[in-house]
Design an enzyme around this catalytic site. Structure first.
Site, PDB file in Angstrom:
ATOM      1  N   ALA A  11       0.869  -1.189  -0.217  1.00  0.00           N
ATOM      2  CA  ALA A  11       0.120   0.038  -0.034  1.00  0.00           C
ATOM      3  C   ALA A  11       0.791   1.255   0.099  1.00  0.00           C
ATOM      4  CB  ALA A  11      -0.892  -0.077   1.202  1.00  0.00           C
ATOM      5  N   ARG A  16      10.936   7.368  -1.746  1.00  0.00           N
ATOM      6  CA  ARG A  16      12.306   7.261  -2.475  1.00  0.00           C
ATOM      7  C   ARG A  16      12.575   6.829  -3.870  1.00  0.00           C
ATOM      8  NH1 ARG A  16      14.436   3.720   2.741  1.00  0.00           N
ATOM      9  NH2 ARG A  16      12.042   3.180   2.609  1.00  0.00           N
ATOM     10  N   LYS A  23       5.301   1.715  -5.989  1.00  0.00           N
ATOM     11  CA  LYS A  23       6.785   1.040  -6.138  1.00  0.00           C
ATOM     12  C   LYS A  23       6.551  -0.420  -6.719  1.00  0.00           C
ATOM     13  CE  LYS A  23       8.647   0.222  -1.972  1.00  0.00           C
ATOM     14  NZ  LYS A  23       9.559   0.668  -0.731  1.00  0.00           N
ATOM     15  N   GLY A  80       1.285   2.635   8.652  1.00  0.00           N
ATOM     16  CA  GLY A  80       2.472   1.676   9.010  1.00  0.00           C
ATOM     17  C   GLY A  80       1.996   0.094   8.727  1.00  0.00           C
ATOM     18  N   THR A  81       3.164  -0.307   8.626  1.00  0.00           N
ATOM     19  CA  THR A  81       3.006  -1.972   8.342  1.00  0.00           C
ATOM     20  C   THR A  81       2.079  -2.565   8.955  1.00  0.00           C
ATOM     21  OG1 THR A  81       5.225  -2.375   9.367  1.00  0.00           O
ATOM     22  CG2 THR A  81       5.247  -2.215   7.051  1.00  0.00           C
ATOM     23  N   GLU A 157      13.670  -0.859  14.311  1.00  0.00           N
ATOM     24  CA  GLU A 157      14.151  -0.114  13.265  1.00  0.00           C
ATOM     25  C   GLU A 157      15.270   0.695  12.946  1.00  0.00           C
ATOM     26  OE1 GLU A 157      11.668  -0.597  10.089  1.00  0.00           O
ATOM     27  OE2 GLU A 157      11.785  -2.146  11.844  1.00  0.00           O
ATOM     28  N   ALA A 349      18.820  -9.688 -46.472  1.00  0.00           N
ATOM     29  CA  ALA A 349      19.455  -8.571 -45.652  1.00  0.00           C
ATOM     30  C   ALA A 349      18.390  -7.553 -46.092  1.00  0.00           C
ATOM     31  CB  ALA A 349      20.848  -8.324 -46.066  1.00  0.00           C
TER      32      ALA A 349
HETATM   33  C1  UD1 Z   1      10.194  -2.487   6.653  1.00  0.00           C
HETATM   34  C2  UD1 Z   1      10.271  -3.137   8.295  1.00  0.00           C
HETATM   35  C3  UD1 Z   1      11.733  -3.317   8.417  1.00  0.00           C
HETATM   36  C4  UD1 Z   1      12.405  -4.189   7.323  1.00  0.00           C
HETATM   37  C5  UD1 Z   1      12.072  -3.644   5.969  1.00  0.00           C
HETATM   38  C6  UD1 Z   1      12.490  -4.733   4.930  1.00  0.00           C
HETATM   39  C7  UD1 Z   1       8.591  -1.973   9.482  1.00  0.00           C
HETATM   40  C8  UD1 Z   1       8.071  -1.037  10.560  1.00  0.00           C
HETATM   41  N1  UD1 Z   1       9.754  -2.453   9.279  1.00  0.00           N
HETATM   42  O1  UD1 Z   1      10.793  -1.154   6.792  1.00  0.00           O
HETATM   43  O2  UD1 Z   1      11.974  -4.004   9.665  1.00  0.00           O
HETATM   44  O3  UD1 Z   1      13.538  -4.538   7.654  1.00  0.00           O
HETATM   45  O4  UD1 Z   1      10.678  -3.507   6.031  1.00  0.00           O
HETATM   46  O5  UD1 Z   1      11.705  -5.715   4.826  1.00  0.00           O
HETATM   47  O6  UD1 Z   1       7.670  -3.019   9.195  1.00  0.00           O
HETATM   48  N2  UD1 Z   1       3.338  -0.780   3.588  1.00  0.00           N
HETATM   49  C9  UD1 Z   1       2.212  -0.483   3.712  1.00  0.00           C
HETATM   50  N3  UD1 Z   1       1.320   0.118   4.312  1.00  0.00           N
HETATM   51  C10 UD1 Z   1       1.929   1.220   5.031  1.00  0.00           C
HETATM   52  C11 UD1 Z   1       3.475   1.073   5.181  1.00  0.00           C
HETATM   53  C12 UD1 Z   1       4.115   0.171   4.410  1.00  0.00           C
HETATM   54  O7  UD1 Z   1       1.556  -1.344   2.790  1.00  0.00           O
HETATM   55  O8  UD1 Z   1       1.560   1.947   5.626  1.00  0.00           O
HETATM   56  C13 UD1 Z   1       3.922  -1.591   2.572  1.00  0.00           C
HETATM   57  C14 UD1 Z   1       4.759  -0.826   1.701  1.00  0.00           C
HETATM   58  O9  UD1 Z   1       4.077  -0.517   0.489  1.00  0.00           O
HETATM   59  C15 UD1 Z   1       5.990  -1.957   1.365  1.00  0.00           C
HETATM   60  C16 UD1 Z   1       6.173  -2.560   2.736  1.00  0.00           C
HETATM   61  O10 UD1 Z   1       4.765  -2.411   3.335  1.00  0.00           O
HETATM   62  O11 UD1 Z   1       5.935  -2.883   0.327  1.00  0.00           O
HETATM   63  C17 UD1 Z   1       7.360  -2.141   3.586  1.00  0.00           C
HETATM   64  O12 UD1 Z   1       7.193  -0.744   3.858  1.00  0.00           O
HETATM   65  P1  UD1 Z   1       8.524   0.095   3.812  1.00  0.00           P
HETATM   66  O13 UD1 Z   1       8.218   1.453   3.742  1.00  0.00           O
HETATM   67  O14 UD1 Z   1       9.324  -0.193   2.315  1.00  0.00           O
HETATM   68  O15 UD1 Z   1       9.257  -0.506   5.041  1.00  0.00           O
HETATM   69  P2  UD1 Z   1      10.972  -0.186   5.180  1.00  0.00           P
HETATM   70  O16 UD1 Z   1      11.080   0.990   5.949  1.00  0.00           O
HETATM   71  O17 UD1 Z   1      11.789  -0.967   4.408  1.00  0.00           O
HETATM   72 CA    CA Z   2      11.219  -1.542   2.163  1.00  0.00          CA
END
Ligand code: UD1
Ligand code: CA
Length: 422
Positions: A11, A16, A23, A80-81, A157, A349
């Site tokens: 999502a 970056r 992405k 957030g994740t 993190e 050719a």
């Molecule tokens: C995350 C992990 C980190 C891990 C790294 C690589 C967390 C807090 N951190 O950091 O520990 O080492 O991945 O695997 O989980 N996403 C959503 N919704 C959100 C935020 C992110 O769907 O609200 C998705 C993004 O699209 C992406 C993935 O989650 O595919 C990871 O997000 P990203 O921002 O790349 O996390 P990292 O900072 O890399």
């Molecule tokens: Ca990532």
């Protein structure tokens, strides 16, 4: 709902990347990176896949529209994740069992370590099993903290690390198996006390432990598997790694690639045994190359190209949406677009199919064992019959369809009248 299930987090915007595009839709060796992740979780045994979409949700849905085992969950705001996983709850409803959770920006994940994780989590009856990797350079990843006995403590993190934690080289590649429904309760307890003020999935394993659940972390992933794409430079790195995987798999299956470094082969291409690919060949898109073919040097095969067995495509030949029948040869300087060539055709050719009239693309058909002379132009739509010969420099238009066995010459091409000597 059939288990095990997989959840793919996709999502986020991926700021970056500096892109308008989601992405996970950036391509690696011809395919959006999320396709590789889908293949990996499917290969690991996931029966139902939930993709969490948010930023550019429609683009991501469209890219995966043809996959019947994929469901979508929408995360309205990217908090957030941890919040992203929570968005799946209404979609997976009453499912009880293991959920493999991965991120959509790690296209090099392979199925085997993920299958191992699923197996070990079930065998150990764990509420959570994380896969980890030890990296020479852990920059950008969450770090795995363990106690003096080596037991998992928590994930920190990068942004929240102190100097000692930053030096840890065991990282979290975001490959987890969580047991449902146990995970939901942990997600409800997440707080946003961190550098990004987000709900971190990385806090869930520790919360589960605090709830009395069993959690473990095992080092099952290789550095190659966990390359995360956060910026364009990572995309180029992933491309290089994936390209060598694609080429190694082909070589293992009996294809000769003379100079892998100067060759590019799309992930969707299929190549038969004993085909030889010479340097500076580019194969883009869904291309099928049969057995015993010779391709390159400097050949460009584009989407929809089919080379049947023993066909030959040489230097500065571009083929697009076209079939070369078995044993057909286009050895130098030719363009074949929207063309169907029978077996044993010789393309001289500089022979060209002029398939585009500025508005529409038109087809060309060339029958078995026909011969197209050097520098000839076939202005499509056009048909050249079996065994016919198009003379060097001839321009064939649709008015001058070439009958089987006939020879045509000139501009516009006309049947050759041989002088009859009395
Ligand atoms: C995350 C992990 C980190 C891990 C790294 C690589 C967390 C807090 N951190 O950091 O520990 O080492 O991945 O695997 O989980 N996403 C959503 N919704 C959100 C935020 C992110 O769907 O609200 C998705 C993004 O699209 C992406 C993935 O989650 O595919 C990871 O997000 P990203 O921002 O790349 O996390 P990292 O900072 O890399
Ligand atoms: Ca990532």
């Amino acid at each position: 709902m059939d288990g095990p299930i997989a959840i793919i987090l996709a999502a986020g915007h991926g700021k970056r990347m500096k892109s308008e595009k989601a992405k996970v839709l950036h391509e690696v060796c011809g395919q959006p990176m999320i396709h590789y992740v889908v293949d990996a979780v499917r290969g690991a045994g996931a029966k139902t896949i939930v993709v969490v979409v948010g930023f550019a949700a429609d683009q991501v849905r469209d890219a995966l529209a043809d996959e019947p085992d994929i469901l979508f969950a929408t995360q309205e705001r990217q908090l957030g994740t941890g919040d992203a996983v929570k968005a799946c709850k209404p979609v997976v409803k009453d499912y009880r069992g293991p959920a493999l959770i991965v991120v959509g920006d790690e296209p090099l994940l392979r199925p085997q370590p993920l299958a191992d994780l699923l197996h070990q989590q079930q065998a150990g009856r764990l509420a959570c099993l994380m896969g980890t990797a030890e990296l020479p350079d852990p920059t950008g990843f969450g770090r795995i903290l363990r106690d003096s006995a080596g037991r998992f403590l928590r994930i920190v993190e990068q942004r929240d690390c102190n100097a000692k934690e930053a030096a840890i080289r065991e990282v979290n590649p975001s490959c987890y198996v969580f047991q449902l429904p146990e995970l939901w309760e942990a997600l409800d307890r997440l707080k946003t006390e961190n550098a990004q003020h987000e709900y971190y999935l990385t806090d869930a394993p520790t919360l589960l432990q605090e709830m009395g659940q069993r959690v473990e972390a095992v080092k099952v992933l290789d550095a190659d598997d966990v390359l995360g794409i956060n910026a364009r430079g990572h995309l180029a790195e992933a491309h290089a790694l994936m390209q060598s995987r694609i080429q190694n798999a082909l070589m293992d299956a009996g294809v000769s690639i003379v100079d892998p470094r100067s060759t590019y082969i799309d992930a969707r291409a299929r190549v038969g045994q004993d085909t030889v690919i010479h340097p500076f060949t580019v194969v883009n898109g869904s291309v099928t190359i049969g057995r015993g073919c010779t391709v390159g040097p400097f050949a460009h095969l584009r989407d929809g190209t089919i080379l049947e067995d023993d066909a030959e495509v040489g230097a500065f030949v571009q083929v697009s949406r076209s079939t070369l029948g078995s044993g057909s040869i286009a050895r130098h300087l030719a363009y074949l677009g929207d063309a169907q060539l029978g077996p044993g055709v010789n393309v001289g050719a500089g022979a060209i199919t002029a398939n585009f009239d500025g508005v529409t693309k038109h087809p060309t058909r060339v029958g078995a064992r026909a011969s197209l002379g050097a520098g000839s132009v076939l202005i499509a739509p056009v048909v050249v019959g079996d065994g016919a010969t198009v003379g060097a420099g001839a321009v064939v238009t649709k008015e001058s369809t070439v009958a089987p066995g006939a020879t045509v010459v000139g501009v516009p091409a006309r049947p050759l009248r041989r002088k009859v000597t009395p």
